[in-house]
Scaffold this motif. Structure first.
Motif: not given
Length: 187
Positions: A17-19, A114-115, A122-125
């Protein structure tokens, strides 16, 4: 064991959701820095045209100061200068306003990288999950997002650092001029 699986699923969902907010904020930061670069170049040209202020040679009332210093000088010239406390308050207010303009750059220096890192991790997962399932198309598209967010975050942070460094010098010069104008006009 079920609680642990629920926690992993919850954290994975929060990460997913944070992406989109990260991508939106990083895009806004990049657009803002392009706009800030344009303003910076305009201010640089204005300062270069005016040249440096020399108190021995230049008149306080006639010199073409930078915009903020010029506004302060003009406000001071038309205001009541008999109240020393009010004059000092106005001067401190002008100084604080000049210093406040650096806040956005300080924030960008820290937040943009940081962003970018969040946009990488996040997309690496999803990319690793895609590799595990043999979906190389998904993995490659997620890796593209991951690496481009890193580049954008570092570029925005680096540009913010450069602009902050130069504007800090300009603001220190403006503060000296504001203090000199106050001393000169209020005597």
């Amino acid at each position: 064991m079920i609680v642990f699986d629920l926690l992993k699923t919850f954290v994975f969902l929060v990460s997913g959701v944070l992406l989109y907010p990260v991508l939106i904020l990083l895009s806004l930061a990049a657009v803002y820095m392009v706009w800030a670069l344009g303003r910076f170049l305009g201010e640089w040209m204005e300062r270069a045209k005016a040249g440096g202020f020399d108190p021995d040679r230049d008149s306080v009332t006639a010199f073409d100061f930078s915009g903020a210093v010029r506004r302060y000088r003009d406000m001071l010239l038309v205001s009541d200068r008999s109240d020393d406390a009010a004059v000092m308050y106005r001067m401190r207010e002008a100084v604080a306003e000049r210093k406040k303009t650096l806040d956005i750059y300080r924030m960008m220096i820290r937040v943009a990288p940081a962003l970018g890192l969040l946009g990488t991790l996040i997309p690496m997962g999803s990319a690793l999950a895609g590799v595990g399932q043999g979906e190389m198309q998904l993995a490659s598209s997620e890796l593209v997002v991951a690496f481009t967010t890193t580049v954008v975050g570092l570029a925005v942070g680096s540009l913010a650092y450069v602009l902050h460094a130069v504007k800090s010098r300009w603001i220190a010069e403006d503060i000296r001029q504001i203090e000199f104008i106050t001393e000169k006009v209020c005597r």
